[in-house]
Design a protein around this motif. Structure first.
Motif, short mmCIF file in Angstrom:
data_model
loop_
_atom_site.label_atom_id
_atom_site.label_comp_id
_atom_site.label_asym_id
_atom_site.label_seq_id
_atom_site.Cartn_x
_atom_site.Cartn_y
_atom_site.Cartn_z
N UNK A 1 0.80 -1.29 -0.03
CA UNK A 1 -0.15 -0.05 -0.12
C UNK A 1 0.73 1.23 0.07
N UNK A 2 2.18 1.20 0.54
CA UNK A 2 3.03 2.32 0.57
C UNK A 2 3.34 2.85 -0.95
N UNK A 3 3.14 1.91 -1.91
CA UNK A 3 3.39 2.22 -3.15
C UNK A 3 2.27 3.50 -3.63
N UNK A 4 1.38 3.40 -2.93
CA UNK A 4 0.20 4.73 -3.45
C UNK A 4 0.17 5.65 -2.17
N UNK A 5 0.15 5.27 -1.04
CA UNK A 5 -0.47 6.10 0.10
C UNK A 5 0.73 7.26 0.27
N UNK A 6 1.93 6.83 0.17
CA UNK A 6 3.01 7.97 0.86
C UNK A 6 3.66 8.41 -0.31
N UNK A 7 2.83 9.02 -1.42
CA UNK A 7 3.31 9.73 -2.58
C UNK A 7 2.96 10.89 -2.68
N UNK B 1 -2.24 -9.18 14.18
CA UNK B 1 -3.14 -9.53 15.22
C UNK B 1 -3.87 -8.35 15.32
N UNK B 2 -5.32 -8.55 15.55
CA UNK B 2 -6.41 -7.22 15.50
C UNK B 2 -6.56 -7.15 16.92
N UNK B 3 -6.43 -6.05 17.66
CA UNK B 3 -6.65 -5.59 19.25
C UNK B 3 -8.16 -4.98 19.25
N UNK B 4 -9.15 -5.25 19.87
CA UNK B 4 -10.39 -4.63 20.00
C UNK B 4 -10.34 -3.25 20.19
N UNK B 5 -10.78 -2.38 19.56
CA UNK B 5 -10.65 -0.77 19.70
C UNK B 5 -9.22 -0.16 19.12
N UNK B 6 -8.43 -1.26 18.85
CA UNK B 6 -7.12 -0.49 18.27
C UNK B 6 -6.80 -0.81 16.90
N UNK B 7 -7.02 -2.02 16.12
CA UNK B 7 -6.86 -2.25 15.22
C UNK B 7 -5.64 -3.36 14.88
N UNK B 8 -5.10 -3.55 13.83
CA UNK B 8 -3.92 -4.07 13.76
C UNK B 8 -2.77 -3.70 14.50
N UNK B 9 -1.81 -4.75 15.00
CA UNK B 9 -0.56 -4.61 15.87
C UNK B 9 0.52 -4.31 15.10
N UNK B 10 0.93 -4.77 13.79
CA UNK B 10 2.00 -4.55 13.11
C UNK B 10 1.89 -4.62 11.72
N UNK B 11 2.24 -3.99 10.77
CA UNK B 11 2.35 -4.05 9.40
C UNK B 11 3.81 -3.70 8.85
N UNK B 12 4.23 -4.65 7.81
CA UNK B 12 5.70 -4.02 7.25
C UNK B 12 5.66 -2.87 7.03
N UNK B 13 6.69 -2.00 6.98
CA UNK B 13 7.11 -0.65 6.54
C UNK B 13 6.13 0.42 7.24
N UNK B 14 5.06 0.12 8.00
CA UNK B 14 4.38 0.91 8.87
C UNK B 14 4.61 0.88 10.50
#
Length: 281
Positions: free
Chosen positions: A198-204, A223-236
């Motif tokens: 997604x960085x391909x498009x998001x951070x341009x 890992x999805x945490x209730x109320x917080x969303x995802x825990x970790x994503x590559x490059x983010x």
């Protein structure tokens, strides 16, 4: 007494974690989206998934195929990481049979992901060539114009970042990436772009008039945490802003799928494998 309570509590937590991992490992989930373009033509249903990484959903992927077929897709879009670095004969055979079966359902378009590239480097094979032999249309810095249900579409894909980098300098407008996106988006057709990261498009800082971008790579934050969303994503990193879902950037909508597999030996948790159904109107 206290030790007994603690042990029971720990066992309960371990049981919940195990159940959460089991559900997130194999229980497929379909998320539905609609994109209204204002452009002429009938509706087009796209089935989209990424990040399979040779994971298996039943014998010869029958559960995955069943759920994709149930969407009655006009197009099947695979934005990367269908292959993985472990290119054993068994894994490769399963992937090839899956791709052949998908092409029997609808036209299939695939762009490469980072693990597809690693598969090529490790095995000396070319995953896009393997996919083409199965009838898949492969896209890396390329596009194809098609008409489906009276709607003129341009379907393209790219792996490289669509972001200005310092080493480009003044050559950025002449770079293959910039040229591709400029030419790809110069059309009145409905434009669909497959970009694994997604960085391909998001951070341009550049803006291309693309109707829809389809991405993966994040595994939904793993890992999805209730109320917080995802825990970790590559490059983010941790608690990523873009883990999965639908996002708007100017006139472009990004459909970021949570993918199907975990990160190598790290399993998914509270994060079911996801197939997207995107209806374009």
């Amino acid at each position: 007494m206290k030790d007994g309570f603690v042990n029971r509590a720990l066992n309960a937590v371990a049981g919940c974690m195990t159940a959460g991992v089991t559900v997130s490992d194999r229980w497929l989930h379909v998320t539905t989206h609609t994109l209204t373009t204002g452009k002429p033509g009938g509706p087009v249903v796209c089935a989209v998934f990424s990040d399979l990484h040779f994971a298996r959903f039943g014998a010869d992927q029958h559960r995955l195929l069943r759920d994709v077929a149930a969407l009655l897709p006009d197009l099947i879009l695979l934005p990367g990481d269908i292959f993985d670095t472990d290119g054993t004969r068994s894994n490769l055979g399963t992937a090839v049979r899956l791709l052949r079966s998908l092409t029997a359902l609808a036209p299939v378009y695939m762009s490469p992901g980072n693990h597809d590239k690693r598969f090529d480097a490790r095995t000396g094979r070319d995953c896009l060539a393997l996919a083409r032999a199965c009838g898949v249309r492969t896209l890396d810095g390329a596009w194809e114009d098609v008409e489906i249900n009276g709607r003129a579409l341009r379907v393209g894909g790219i792996y490289d970042y669509a972001i200005y980098e310092e080493d480009y300098g003044d050559r950025w407008p002449a770079s293959p990436v910039y040229r591709f996106l400029t030419e790809f988006s110069a059309t009145d057709r409905t434009t669909l772009a497959l970009m694994h990261r997604p960085n391909t498009f998001i951070f341009t800082d550049d803006a291309w008039p693309i109707d829809a971008v389809f991405s993966g790579h994040t595994h939904g934050g793993l890992w999805k945490l209730p109320g917080l969303g995802g825990v970790f994503a590559p490059e983010q990193g941790f608690l990523p802003e873009y883990d999965s879902g639908e996002f708007t950037f100017g006139d472009t909508r990004m459909f970021l799928g949570a993918g199907l597999d975990g990160f190598s030996v790290i399993p998914r948790l509270l994060n079911r494998p996801e197939i997207l159904r995107v209806e374009i109107r």
